[in-house]
Design a protein around this motif. Structure first.
Motif, PDB file in Angstrom:
ATOM      1  N   LEU A  36     -98.321  80.122 -82.028  1.00 56.68           N
ATOM      2  CA  LEU A  36     -98.733  78.729 -82.174  1.00 56.68           C
ATOM      3  C   LEU A  36     -97.727  77.945 -83.017  1.00 56.68           C
ATOM      4  O   LEU A  36     -97.368  76.820 -82.678  1.00 56.68           O
ATOM      5  CB  LEU A  36    -100.123  78.672 -82.808  1.00 56.68           C
ATOM      6  N   ALA A  37     -97.231  78.557 -84.086  1.00 56.98           N
ATOM      7  CA  ALA A  37     -96.269  77.886 -84.965  1.00 56.98           C
ATOM      8  C   ALA A  37     -94.954  77.589 -84.244  1.00 56.98           C
ATOM      9  O   ALA A  37     -94.272  76.618 -84.565  1.00 56.98           O
ATOM     10  CB  ALA A  37     -96.006  78.746 -86.202  1.00 56.98           C
ATOM     11  N   ARG A  38     -94.606  78.423 -83.271  1.00 59.66           N
ATOM     12  CA  ARG A  38     -93.344  78.244 -82.545  1.00 59.66           C
ATOM     13  C   ARG A  38     -93.546  77.666 -81.146  1.00 59.66           C
ATOM     14  O   ARG A  38     -92.643  77.720 -80.322  1.00 59.66           O
ATOM     15  CB  ARG A  38     -92.637  79.591 -82.424  1.00 59.66           C
ATOM     16  N   ALA A  39     -94.708  77.117 -80.882  1.00 52.04           N
ATOM     17  CA  ALA A  39     -95.068  76.704 -79.517  1.00 52.04           C
ATOM     18  C   ALA A  39     -94.092  75.718 -78.894  1.00 52.04           C
ATOM     19  O   ALA A  39     -93.944  75.698 -77.678  1.00 52.04           O
ATOM     20  CB  ALA A  39     -96.479  76.137 -79.491  1.00 52.04           C
ATOM     21  N   GLY A  44     -98.713  74.161 -70.838  1.00 52.56           N
ATOM     22  CA  GLY A  44     -98.218  72.949 -71.475  1.00 52.56           C
ATOM     23  C   GLY A  44     -99.291  72.144 -72.186  1.00 52.56           C
ATOM     24  O   GLY A  44     -99.086  70.979 -72.511  1.00 52.56           O
ATOM     25  N   ARG A  45    -100.424  72.755 -72.413  1.00 51.99           N
ATOM     26  CA  ARG A  45    -101.498  72.053 -73.128  1.00 51.99           C
ATOM     27  C   ARG A  45    -101.124  71.917 -74.604  1.00 51.99           C
ATOM     28  O   ARG A  45    -100.360  72.716 -75.137  1.00 51.99           O
ATOM     29  CB  ARG A  45    -102.806  72.810 -72.983  1.00 51.99           C
ATOM     30  N   PRO A  46    -101.695  70.937 -75.305  1.00 52.09           N
ATOM     31  CA  PRO A  46    -101.328  70.706 -76.706  1.00 52.09           C
ATOM     32  C   PRO A  46    -101.686  71.896 -77.603  1.00 52.09           C
ATOM     33  O   PRO A  46    -102.726  72.524 -77.439  1.00 52.09           O
ATOM     34  CB  PRO A  46    -102.128  69.475 -77.116  1.00 52.09           C
ATOM     35  N   ALA A  47    -100.787  72.168 -78.548  1.00 49.91           N
ATOM     36  CA  ALA A  47    -100.970  73.301 -79.448  1.00 49.91           C
ATOM     37  C   ALA A  47    -101.438  72.874 -80.829  1.00 49.91           C
ATOM     38  O   ALA A  47    -101.930  73.695 -81.597  1.00 49.91           O
ATOM     39  CB  ALA A  47     -99.661  74.072 -79.568  1.00 49.91           C
ATOM     40  N   GLY A  48    -101.328  71.594 -81.142  1.00 49.49           N
ATOM     41  CA  GLY A  48    -101.560  71.120 -82.499  1.00 49.49           C
ATOM     42  C   GLY A  48    -102.948  71.326 -83.042  1.00 49.49           C
ATOM     43  O   GLY A  48    -103.134  71.461 -84.247  1.00 49.49           O
ATOM     44  N   ASP A  49    -103.948  71.388 -82.185  1.00 48.35           N
ATOM     45  CA  ASP A  49    -105.329  71.481 -82.676  1.00 48.35           C
ATOM     46  C   ASP A  49    -105.908  72.891 -82.573  1.00 48.35           C
ATOM     47  O   ASP A  49    -107.117  73.076 -82.673  1.00 48.35           O
ATOM     48  CB  ASP A  49    -106.215  70.500 -81.910  1.00 48.35           C
ATOM     49  N   LEU A  50    -105.073  73.891 -82.413  1.00 49.04           N
ATOM     50  CA  LEU A  50    -105.578  75.248 -82.194  1.00 49.04           C
ATOM     51  C   LEU A  50    -105.665  76.093 -83.466  1.00 49.04           C
ATOM     52  O   LEU A  50    -106.225  77.185 -83.432  1.00 49.04           O
ATOM     53  CB  LEU A  50    -104.718  75.968 -81.154  1.00 49.04           C
TER      54      LEU A  50
END
Length: 190
Positions: free
Chosen positions: A87-90, A170-176
Motif C-alpha cells: 500500500l505504501a508503494r502503490a 487502479g482503484r485508489p489506495a489512499g483510504d485503505l
C-alpha cells in the motif's frame, strides 16, 4: 578477452529481471515477445538468454524473485506488513510491475498446468511462512486463540489477494490504511 566477475553477472541478471518484470506486467506473458524483452532490457536475445534458458524461465525467475522477497517479509513481519508495504508503494512503477506479475502468475496458475506444478513450491513457502509467523505470534500471546491458525492464514491470504486485485485495477489506495488496521485487529488477541 576480459573476464566478467560474478558480481557483474549478478548485477546484469537483476537488471534483466527488473526490465522483464515491467515488460511482463505491461504486456502479459504472451505479449512480452522476445523483441519487447530486448527493447525493455536494452539487450540482445543472446544476452538475455545467456542468463535465462528461455522466456518461460525468465518469467518464472521474475515470479520467484518476488516470492522470495515476500517470504522474507512474511517471516520477519507478517502478511499484514506485506500488505502495508504494498500500500505504501502503490504508486511506484516497481509496484505496478510487481502487481502485473502477480496477476500474470495467477492467470498462468489457472491455465498452465506445467507452470502450476513448478510454482507449487513457491506458493507453499509463502503459506508456510505465514503459518509459522502466526504460530509464533500466538505463542507470544499476541494472536487470538479462538480461531485455528489455518483459518487465520486463509483470512489473511484472502485479504492480501483482494488488496492486490484492488490495486491492480487502479482503484485508489489512499483510504485503505484503516482497512488494513481492521484486518490486523481481526487476528489480534482481544
Amino acid at each position: 578477452m576480459p573476464r566478467v566477475s560474478q558480481d557483474q553477472l549478478d548485477a546484469r541478471r537483476q537488471e534483466i529481471l527488473a526490465a522483464a518484470r515491467a515488460c511482463f506486467a505491461r504486456h502479459g506473458y504472451e505479449g512480452a515477445t522476445v523483441r519487447r524483452l530486448e527493447e525493455a532490457t536494452g539487450l540482445s536475445r543472446g544476452a538475455i538468454f545467456h542468463h535465462f534458458r528461455d522466456k518461460d524461465s525468465l518469467f518464472l525467475a521474475v515470479a520467484e524473485d518476488d516470492a522470495v522477497a515476500m517470504v522474507e517479509t512474511v517471516a520477519r513481519n507478517g502478511l499484514v506488513q506485506v500488505m502495508r508495504d504494498l500500500l505504501a508503494r502503490a504508486i511506484s512503477p516497481d509496484t505496478t510491475g510487481w502487481l502485473g506479475s502477480q496477476l500474470e502468475v495467477s492467470r498462468r496458475l489457472r491455465t498452465d498446468p506445467a507452470f502450476a506444478e513448478r510454482w507449487a513450491a513457491r506458493s507453499a513457502a509463502i503459506a508456510e511462512a505465514t503459518r509459522d509467523r502466526l504460530a509464533r505470534q500466538r505463542d507470544a500471546g499476541v494472536l487470538r486463540d479462538d480461531v485455528p491458525i489455518d483459518v487465520l492464514a486463509r483470512f489473511l491470504e484472502l485479504a492480501y489477494d483482494g488488496l492486490v486485485l484492488h490495486l491492480a485495477m487502479g482503484r485508489p489506495a489512499g483510504d485503505l490504511g484503516p482497512v488494513l488496521d481492521l484486518v490486523e485487529e481481526a487476528v489480534r488477541r482481544r
